[in-house]
Enzyme design. Structure first.
Site, PDB file in Angstrom:
ATOM      1  N   ASN A 134       0.852  -1.185   0.000  1.00 42.86           N
ATOM      2  CA  ASN A 134       0.000   0.000   0.000  1.00 42.86           C
ATOM      3  C   ASN A 134       0.891   1.240   0.000  1.00 42.86           C
ATOM      4  OD1 ASN A 134      -1.651   2.160   0.623  1.00 42.86           O
ATOM      5  ND2 ASN A 134      -2.765   1.136   2.280  1.00 42.86           N
ATOM      6  N   SER A 136      -0.386   4.104  -1.305  1.00 38.08           N
ATOM      7  CA  SER A 136      -1.415   4.909  -1.941  1.00 38.08           C
ATOM      8  C   SER A 136      -2.461   5.522  -1.022  1.00 38.08           C
ATOM      9  CB  SER A 136      -2.109   4.067  -3.015  1.00 38.08           C
ATOM     10  OG  SER A 136      -2.372   2.752  -2.547  1.00 38.08           O
ATOM     11  N   CYS A 137      -2.414   5.274   0.286  1.00 43.00           N
ATOM     12  CA  CYS A 137      -3.412   5.887   1.166  1.00 43.00           C
ATOM     13  C   CYS A 137      -3.203   7.407   1.139  1.00 43.00           C
ATOM     14  CB  CYS A 137      -3.259   5.351   2.589  1.00 43.00           C
ATOM     15  SG  CYS A 137      -4.394   6.145   3.738  1.00 43.00           S
ATOM     16  N   ASN A 202      -6.467   3.327  -5.326  1.00 44.92           N
ATOM     17  CA  ASN A 202      -6.844   3.640  -3.948  1.00 44.92           C
ATOM     18  C   ASN A 202      -7.755   4.874  -4.009  1.00 44.92           C
ATOM     19  OD1 ASN A 202      -6.899   3.898  -1.085  1.00 44.92           O
ATOM     20  ND2 ASN A 202      -4.884   2.938  -0.975  1.00 44.92           N
ATOM     21  N   THR A 203      -8.100   5.424  -2.883  1.00 45.30           N
ATOM     22  CA  THR A 203      -9.096   6.503  -2.853  1.00 45.30           C
ATOM     23  C   THR A 203      -8.543   7.833  -3.382  1.00 45.30           C
ATOM     24  OG1 THR A 203      -8.479   6.819  -0.561  1.00 45.30           O
ATOM     25  CG2 THR A 203     -10.475   5.554  -0.976  1.00 45.30           C
ATOM     26  N   CYS A 349     -39.882   7.532 -25.099  1.00 38.95           N
ATOM     27  CA  CYS A 349     -39.983   8.912 -24.588  1.00 38.95           C
ATOM     28  C   CYS A 349     -41.221   9.059 -23.710  1.00 38.95           C
ATOM     29  CB  CYS A 349     -40.050   9.891 -25.767  1.00 38.95           C
ATOM     30  SG  CYS A 349     -40.245  11.610 -25.240  1.00 38.95           S
ATOM     31  N   CYS A 352     -41.005  14.086 -20.752  1.00 41.50           N
ATOM     32  CA  CYS A 352     -40.641  14.838 -19.539  1.00 41.50           C
ATOM     33  C   CYS A 352     -40.053  16.212 -19.843  1.00 41.50           C
ATOM     34  CB  CYS A 352     -39.652  14.026 -18.698  1.00 41.50           C
ATOM     35  SG  CYS A 352     -37.998  13.945 -19.443  1.00 41.50           S
ATOM     36  N   CYS A 355     -34.860  16.962 -22.042  1.00 38.60           N
ATOM     37  CA  CYS A 355     -33.927  17.152 -23.164  1.00 38.60           C
ATOM     38  C   CYS A 355     -34.215  18.466 -23.880  1.00 38.60           C
ATOM     39  CB  CYS A 355     -34.009  15.972 -24.130  1.00 38.60           C
ATOM     40  SG  CYS A 355     -35.627  15.731 -24.876  1.00 38.60           S
ATOM     41  N   CYS A 384     -24.057  16.412 -30.170  1.00 39.91           N
ATOM     42  CA  CYS A 384     -23.143  16.526 -29.005  1.00 39.91           C
ATOM     43  C   CYS A 384     -23.397  15.452 -27.947  1.00 39.91           C
ATOM     44  CB  CYS A 384     -23.237  17.911 -28.374  1.00 39.91           C
ATOM     45  SG  CYS A 384     -24.756  18.204 -27.442  1.00 39.91           S
TER      46      CYS A 384
HETATM   47  C1  FMN Z   1     -13.114   3.125   5.323  1.00 44.55           C
HETATM   48  C2  FMN Z   1     -12.102   2.715   4.307  1.00 44.55           C
HETATM   49  C3  FMN Z   1     -10.880   2.204   4.718  1.00 44.55           C
HETATM   50  C4  FMN Z   1      -9.921   1.839   3.773  1.00 44.55           C
HETATM   51  N1  FMN Z   1      -8.742   1.295   4.209  1.00 44.55           N
HETATM   52  C5  FMN Z   1      -7.807   0.907   3.294  1.00 44.55           C
HETATM   53  C6  FMN Z   1      -6.610   0.265   3.721  1.00 44.55           C
HETATM   54  O1  FMN Z   1      -6.375   0.034   4.907  1.00 44.55           O
HETATM   55  N2  FMN Z   1      -5.717  -0.094   2.765  1.00 44.55           N
HETATM   56  C7  FMN Z   1      -5.936   0.126   1.429  1.00 44.55           C
HETATM   57  O2  FMN Z   1      -5.100  -0.234   0.585  1.00 44.55           O
HETATM   58  N3  FMN Z   1      -7.076   0.722   1.005  1.00 44.55           N
HETATM   59  C8  FMN Z   1      -8.010   1.105   1.912  1.00 44.55           C
HETATM   60  N4  FMN Z   1      -9.193   1.648   1.473  1.00 44.55           N
HETATM   61  C9  FMN Z   1      -9.408   1.854   0.020  1.00 44.55           C
HETATM   62  C10 FMN Z   1     -10.179   0.696  -0.609  1.00 44.55           C
HETATM   63  O3  FMN Z   1      -9.509  -0.527  -0.474  1.00 44.55           O
HETATM   64  C11 FMN Z   1     -10.435   0.957  -2.115  1.00 44.55           C
HETATM   65  O4  FMN Z   1      -9.192   1.091  -2.775  1.00 44.55           O
HETATM   66  C12 FMN Z   1     -11.266   2.203  -2.365  1.00 44.55           C
HETATM   67  O5  FMN Z   1     -12.269   2.346  -1.394  1.00 44.55           O
HETATM   68  C13 FMN Z   1     -11.900   2.208  -3.745  1.00 44.55           C
HETATM   69  O6  FMN Z   1     -12.766   1.094  -3.929  1.00 44.55           O
HETATM   70  P1  FMN Z   1     -14.393   1.218  -3.770  1.00 44.55           P
HETATM   71  O7  FMN Z   1     -14.840   2.322  -4.672  1.00 44.55           O
HETATM   72  O8  FMN Z   1     -14.906  -0.139  -4.116  1.00 44.55           O
HETATM   73  O9  FMN Z   1     -14.629   1.566  -2.346  1.00 44.55           O
HETATM   74  C14 FMN Z   1     -10.176   2.009   2.395  1.00 44.55           C
HETATM   75  C15 FMN Z   1     -11.412   2.517   1.989  1.00 44.55           C
HETATM   76  C16 FMN Z   1     -12.374   2.858   2.924  1.00 44.55           C
HETATM   77  C17 FMN Z   1     -13.701   3.376   2.464  1.00 44.55           C
END
Ligand code: FMN
Length: 401
Positions: A134, A136-137, A202-203, A349, A352, A355, A384
């Site tokens: 990890n 990437s947090c 990751n997030t 349609c 509504c 569009c 478009c």
């Molecule tokens: C509450 C929470 C805790 C998380 N803890 C970790 C973690 O400990 N390690 C990690 O690699 N990712 C962690 N993640 C990220 C998730 O593993 C995942 O990469 C991210 O939520 C995107 O996937 P999703 O859209 O399915 O949630 C966490 C996400 C959430 C919401």
């Protein structure tokens, strides 16, 4: 025949779906329950040298009306010491989960090789099938020069991956952060360091909102005294981040076609699973959909994915992997100004007028009502696509003229 099985970085999965490293994989009890319901595998909650002490509360929601579309969190790593995992939980999972359930440990350490090597060696001895690094947090960890602090720097990514590589022969996954302009150099560094596979995403670093009644950013972290209410930047996930995940996964899949990718970010049903497969992922990790709807979603998602494959004549999951990639090109290479206009399917349609309004003020004044049905004036339509975006009833199609 099991259409859903797949080999990933030398590990066999009965289906591509894993719990990602997050609360649903926080302990043995959760993981064993998911394993018995049919999940293909798990990436365990990230462990580090020290257990985490988390703020309360630590989750925030993004809603559109009553619908949840995203979530952010300021949670950190496992709250239990490493020994709880190595001595109790992982052995218990190996005893009690079905034998074909894949267990991947997740680790995080400082940007010095020793920590990564030592955590890798310790976890590898537990009999896990692979290890995910990890880097990437996006919250908490970077302040301590961990997580996305490492994952935003190719040299550090290569260095920590090398350290883990030296410590084990197990497959190594490196989990990448979307909080970069370009993921390709980071992925390259991970591969150079010896990664067998990449996980993304990751997030996404975010501020989920503000309670406007109290002028407090969300989520609220409460102090012992209730008046102490603070917040910080967190990690955004769920369906709303799927476009970001698809972008990054497709870009690293195009750049490194021989490196397997575990797709993550907003996967919630068979369709989003197929989207990730088609842009190059070959396993899929899920967090938010499980946190919102429970482990039981695995039944529907696998059944529906099999149904889709049967309907389309796909015999194996591998046939789907990367199928959409050849159709992603540069903007410059796109065909421009084909003679394309919208047409309203009168049976679909509902009248509504959404569009009509959108096209009047955000488009080309090309749609008007005829009785209870919208109608496109072909000579004004610019093709478009805004009408199709706003239509809730799938009533817009595009035709060449
Ligand atoms: C509450 C929470 C805790 C998380 N803890 C970790 C973690 O400990 N390690 C990690 O690699 N990712 C962690 N993640 C990220 C998730 O593993 C995942 O990469 C991210 O939520 C995107 O996937 P999703 O859209 O399915 O949630 C966490 C996400 C959430 C919401």
């Amino acid at each position: 025949m099991n259409r859903l099985e797949i080999d990933f970085a030398g590990v066999h999965f009965k289906n591509p779906f894993m719990l990602s490293s997050a609360p649903p994989s926080m302990d043995a009890r959760h993981v064993i329950r998911a394993a018995r319901l049919g999940w293909g595998g798990v990436v365990l909650k990230t462990v580090s040298e020290e257990p985490t002490v988390d703020p309360r509360t630590r989750l925030g929601a993004l809603r559109k009306g009553p619908n949840l579309i995203g979530m952010n969190n300021i949670e950190l790593l496992s709250r239990k010491p490493l020994t709880t995992w190595t001595d109790d939980w992982i052995p218990q999972m190996k005893r009690e989960a079905p034998e074909d359930f894949v267990i991947i440990a997740s680790i995080m350490s400082s940007p010095e090789p020793e920590g990564w090597a030592s955590l890798t060696e310790t976890l590898a001895q537990t009999g896990v099938d692979a290890i995910e690094l990890n880097v990437s947090c996006p919250h908490g960890s970077p302040e301590k020069h961990q997580g996305a602090f490492i994952g935003q720097n190719p040299e550090l990514v290569e260095m920590v991956t090398k350290a883990a590589r030296k410590a084990t022969d197990l497959p190594l996954l490196v989990k990448l952060t979307p909080n970069v302009t370009d993921m390709v150099p980071i992925a390259e560094a991970a591969i150079k360091g010896g990664a067998d596979a990449l996980s993304a995403i990751n997030t996404v670093e975010s501020l989920i909102g503000v309670d406007v009644e109290t002028a407090t950013p969300l989520p609220v972290s409460y102090g012992a005294d209730e008046s102490e209410q603070l917040s910080t930047y967190g990690g955004f996930c769920g369906p709303a981040v799927r476009p970001i995940g698809l972008r990054f996964v497709s870009q690293i899949a195009q750049a490194f076609p021989d490196t397997p990718i575990s797709g993550i970010g907003g996967i919630e049903d068979w369709r989003s699973a197929v989207e990730y497969l088609m842009v190059g992922a070959s396993t899929l990790q899920i967090c938010t959909a499980v946190m919102w709807h429970g482990f039981g979603i695995i039944k529907r998602i696998t059944k529906d994915l099999e149904g889709f494959m049967e309907r389309k004549g796909y015999e194996s999951l591998g046939e789907l992997v990367g199928l959409a990639l050849p159709k992603i090109t540069t903007w410059t290479a796109l065909p421009k100004l084909p003679p394309l206009v919208a047409r309203v399917n009168e049976e679909q349609c509902t009248g509504c007028k959404k569009c009509v309004i959108a096209c009047a003020d955000g488009g080309y004044l090309a749609i008007q009502m005829r009785g209870n049905t919208a109608m496109v004036k072909a000579d004004k339509c610019d093709g478009c696509g805004l009408c199709a975006v706003i239509c809730d009833d799938d009533a817009i199609e595009f035709i060449h003229i």
